[in-house]
Scaffold this active site. Structure first.
Site: not given
Ligand SMILES: [Zn+2]
Length: 410
Positions: A120, A302, A340, A342, A345, A372
């Site tokens: 930025d 963002d 999920c 990720c 998980c 996550h």
């Molecule tokens: Zn997750």
């Protein structure tokens, strides 16, 4: 697929199920923007930069001072399918200093992140964090929030810092007037921001040509401002669209106006920004905001929400938000979200354990929650891109909004 498509060399599809020939290609010596598909005002595009490809719509992960708050490394970002890391010019200028980072080889080498980085301009922080600021035509004088030191930043200073960092995409230095500012103030501010944009373009063009340039292919995005005055924003968008910037951002939203007001600004303003270049909605927002933004032609986003909410134990799931600190998860051995993908998980860490870590103030708890949540956002964008590729965005959006509104009861 029609025969017409098979005769041509198939487009590379990087994770998408559908092969696509671009509708339009914008190409300069620094980057390429391929518009792959439109559905209503939505855009599905591919940006090829010197640091690699960005598939849009994309959510950029906010790494304020060169790292995601919550202890994620550049390696973790690869694992959670991050495409673009966003770093804050002001924070890196104040600590450790952009001149030192340049000496060390630039921000990519410093963080070991080899994919695109957007910096930025510092403007937003200068106008929101810093104290006792004084705005003049040249730029802004203010005091550092760290040690009170006096700092001057104008378009040339902002471009110098971003050139030193060597980011993939630099943002123009602008003033972000408060959403509820008086019309006369906003008019003057936008006119000054336009003059600043011209100075940014000139400075960036010169800095890229310097022999010691960290990134000679650095891109520059301009920023549309005008608070909630649609006509001021539209006139500004028309003018800056002719200035041949590499991309265009809508700034100064999500700063106090309602969601409906924000959507209505996008409805009116985005059509005046070039469709064949990146369109970036700065600092937005919730998953719902992102779906609405995509529908209105935005392809870069963002926001600090996923990392900030994660650190507070508010976790996104496909069935609403889960407040992991609640007592009911004390003995819950299921993952945060069984659906999920990720790393947290997938490896099977339980809600009970994640809750325990947060309660015990273990930094691993913050790391797990932020991973996550950022994965949730990155995956949301993957789903959005697939829906656009397959021409079913409207249907996807309706179903997703319903799922997000669920009250994650169990
Ligand atoms: Zn997750």
């Amino acid at each position: 697929m029609s025969e017409e498509f098979t005769e041509k060399e198939p487009a590379r599809d990087a994770g998408s199920a559908v092969k696509m020939q671009p509708i339009s290609v914008t190409k300069t010596e620094d980057y390429q923007y391929e518009l792959l598909r439109v559905e209503g005002r939505t855009k599905r595009a591919r940006v090829t930069t010197v640091h690699g490809v960005i598939e849009t719509p994309v959510f950029m992960n906010v790494a304020t001072a060169g790292a995601i708050k919550g202890g994620l490394s550049s390696r973790d970002l690869n694992e959670i399918t991050t495409q673009v890391m966003l770093c804050n010019t002001y924070h890196l200028h104040v600590r450790t200093g952009d001149a030192i980072i340049k000496e060390l080889g630039g921000l990519h080498r410093f963080t070991l992140w080899d994919k695109p980085i957007l910096t930025d301009s510092g403007g937003f922080q200068v106008f929101s964090l810093a104290e006792l600021r004084h705005i003049k035509e040249e730029g802004v004088t203010f005091h550092s929030h760290v040690d009170g030191a006096k700092i001057f930043m104008g378009p040339e200073e902002s471009m110098r810092i971003q050139a030193n960092l060597g980011s993939t995409i630099a943002m123009a230095f602008d003033e972000c007037p408060p959403a509820l500012a008086e019309r006369s103030y906003v008019e003057k501010s936008v006119a000054r921001t336009e003059r600043w944009l011209q100075r940014c373009q000139k400075a960036m063009a010169e800095m890229k040509r310097e022999e010691t340039a960290v990134n000679p292919n650095q891109l520059l995005f301009g920023i549309n401002q005008g608070a909630i005055y649609h006509d001021i924003r539209i006139e500004n968008a028309k003018r800056i669209s002719d200035w041949n910037l590499d991309g265009y951002a809508v700034g100064g939203l999500a700063v106090g106006e309602s969601h409906e007001e924000m959507y209505s600004v996008l409805d009116d303003v985005v059509p005046y920004l070039p469709q064949n270049k990146p369109t970036y909605l700065m600092g937005v927002g919730t998953p719902q905001n992102i779906l609405e933004g995509v529908e209105r032609g935005i392809d870069f986003f963002d926001c600090v929400y996923p990392s900030r909410n994660g650190r507070h134990g508010n976790l996104y799931t496909n069935h609403g938000t889960l407040h992991i600190r609640n007592a009911k998860y004390q003995k819950d051995m299921r993952p945060i979200d069984p659906d999920c993908g990720c790393p947290v998980c997938k490896q099977g860490y339980s809600r009970a354990y994640v809750r325990h870590l947060l309660k015990a103030d273990e930094t691993l708890g913050l790391r797990f929650c932020v991973m996550h949540n950022l994965y949730f956002y990155n995956h949301l964008m993957t789903e959005i891109r697939s829906a656009l590729d397959e021409g079913r965005f409207t249907e996807y959006k309706r179903a997703k909004l319903e799922a997000l509104a669920e009250n994650c009861a169990d």
